[in-house]
Design an enzyme around this catalytic site. Structure first.
Site, short mmCIF file in Angstrom:
data_model
loop_
_atom_site.label_atom_id
_atom_site.label_comp_id
_atom_site.label_asym_id
_atom_site.label_seq_id
_atom_site.Cartn_x
_atom_site.Cartn_y
_atom_site.Cartn_z
N ASN A 61 0.87 -1.18 0.00
CA ASN A 61 0.00 0.00 0.00
C ASN A 61 0.91 1.22 0.00
O ASN A 61 1.58 1.50 1.00
CB ASN A 61 -0.93 0.00 1.23
CG ASN A 61 -1.83 1.23 1.25
OD1 ASN A 61 -1.43 2.31 0.84
ND2 ASN A 61 -3.05 1.07 1.74
N GLU A 85 -3.91 1.88 -2.95
CA GLU A 85 -3.98 3.33 -2.68
C GLU A 85 -3.06 4.12 -3.61
O GLU A 85 -2.26 4.96 -3.16
CB GLU A 85 -3.69 3.65 -1.20
CG GLU A 85 -4.91 3.44 -0.31
CD GLU A 85 -4.88 4.32 0.94
OE1 GLU A 85 -5.41 5.43 0.87
OE2 GLU A 85 -4.34 3.87 1.96
N ASP A 104 -4.09 -4.73 1.18
CA ASP A 104 -4.39 -4.11 2.47
C ASP A 104 -5.79 -4.56 2.86
O ASP A 104 -6.77 -4.05 2.33
CB ASP A 104 -4.29 -2.59 2.34
CG ASP A 104 -4.65 -1.88 3.63
OD1 ASP A 104 -5.03 -2.56 4.61
OD2 ASP A 104 -4.56 -0.63 3.66
N ASN A 158 -7.07 -4.35 5.92
CA ASN A 158 -7.59 -3.56 7.04
C ASN A 158 -8.19 -4.44 8.13
O ASN A 158 -9.14 -4.04 8.82
CB ASN A 158 -8.58 -2.50 6.55
CG ASN A 158 -7.89 -1.21 6.14
OD1 ASN A 158 -7.01 -0.71 6.84
ND2 ASN A 158 -8.26 -0.66 5.00
N ASP A 178 -1.51 -5.94 6.08
CA ASP A 178 -1.17 -6.20 4.68
C ASP A 178 -0.80 -7.67 4.59
O ASP A 178 0.19 -8.10 5.18
CB ASP A 178 -0.02 -5.29 4.25
CG ASP A 178 -0.41 -3.83 4.36
OD1 ASP A 178 -0.97 -3.29 3.40
OD2 ASP A 178 -0.19 -3.24 5.45
N ASP A 195 2.86 4.80 4.93
CA ASP A 195 2.65 4.30 6.30
C ASP A 195 2.57 2.76 6.33
O ASP A 195 2.48 2.18 7.40
CB ASP A 195 1.43 4.95 6.98
CG ASP A 195 0.19 5.02 6.12
OD1 ASP A 195 0.26 4.69 4.91
OD2 ASP A 195 -0.86 5.42 6.65
N HIS A 196 2.65 2.13 5.15
CA HIS A 196 2.67 0.66 5.07
C HIS A 196 4.02 0.18 4.54
O HIS A 196 4.65 0.84 3.71
CB HIS A 196 1.61 0.16 4.09
CG HIS A 196 0.20 0.45 4.49
ND1 HIS A 196 -0.66 -0.52 4.94
CD2 HIS A 196 -0.51 1.61 4.49
CE1 HIS A 196 -1.85 0.02 5.20
NE2 HIS A 196 -1.79 1.31 4.94
#
Length: 260
Positions: A7, A34, A147, A149, A218, A247-248
């Site tokens: 991501n 993303e 991802d 989530n 992930d 941030d991933h």
DNA sequence: ATGGTCGAGTATCGA
């Protein structure tokens, strides 16, 4: 064969790091989430120059998923297969690369357990289950990654107590994910590594990365025939360090090629 | 001190 998922949290913002990372890691197939790009803004030529074919399913400002492959990409499906309630958001892309059916997902975040988006997230996972049944065959080579989530169990969050009551760890989300993977998918990181604290996402805020306050959301799943050929798998924490990171962190898995 | 940072786009919202 090396397969990765990442991501990138805006491909525009991340492209210099993505290009360097492709050179360093040399994956054969890469799933991106993303991208935050429309299809006409997707940098297909830049990937072509690096030796990758690419397909992208985007909408512009939010979401957006892509698959890169060193070889030809065929049998592309944008979003859910025909017959499933379509998703107006660009969160799912399916294609065949080097004999592997590749499905990449960016599962809705859910926001909070009392928010309508949380119910939408659970329903979306149900639609994904239906989509897999239509577009792939678990007795052949399949990768479903991205991802999600959802942190599959309490080892996958820094503090189960602190996370309790929030999204990503709720019983219903974990059950919905388990129903998807029950189709015939192996979490290849857990096939090889059982310890806690193997995270793939850390909030940008409050120095959470340096304090090891993250989650493993992930995920890279393989069908049984492919999972049996796993050579190694890792979460590339280096990609979360330094200047202007996503941030991933990516998840990377190496599979032996099918025996002749 | 009840936040903290990004990325989108240019005021806030989503994560």
């Amino acid at each position: 064969m090396r397969i990765a998922t990442w991501n990138v949290n805006s491909l525009n913002a991340r492209m210099p790091r993505v290009e360097q990372w492709l050179a360093d890691v040399a994956p054969d197939i890469v799933c991106l989430q993303e991208t935050k790009l429309s299809d006409d803004a997707f940098p297909a030529l830049a990937f072509s120059a690096l030796g990758y074919e690419a397909v992208h399913h985007g909408q512009g400002r939010w979401n957006g998923v892509a698959i890169l492959s060193r070889g030809p990409i065929t049998d592309v499906v944008d979003g859910f297969a025909a017959g499933i309630e379509p998703d107006p958001e660009a969160r799912l892309l399916t294609a065949t690369c080097a004999g592997v059916r590749v499905v990449t997902v960016y599962v809705p975040n859910g926001r909070s357990v009392d928010h309508p988006m949380y119910q939408h997230k659970l329903a979306w996972l149900g639609r994904l289950q239906h989509h897999l049944a239509i577009t792939a065959d678990p007795s052949s080579d399949v990768v479903v990654c991205g991802d999600f989530n959802v942190a599959p169990d309490d080892r996958d969050v820094w503090d189960a107590g602190a996370c309790h009551g929030g999204t990503h760890v709720s019983e219903a989300e974990r059950r919905a994910l388990a129903e998807v993977t029950g189709w015939g998918l192996v979490d290849v990181l857990r096939q090889r590594h059982q310890e806690r604290g193997l995270f793939s996402w850390w909030d940008y805020r409050a120095g959470n990365f340096h304090r090891h306050l993250g989650m493993r959301i992930d995920l890279l799943y393989a069908s049984a025939p492919l999972a049996r050929r796993l050579s190694w798998v890792l979460i590339d924490r280096n990609a979360r360090k330094g200047k202007l990171p996503s941030d991933h962190a990516p998840v990377v898995a190496e599979f032996a090629t099918d025996p002749p």
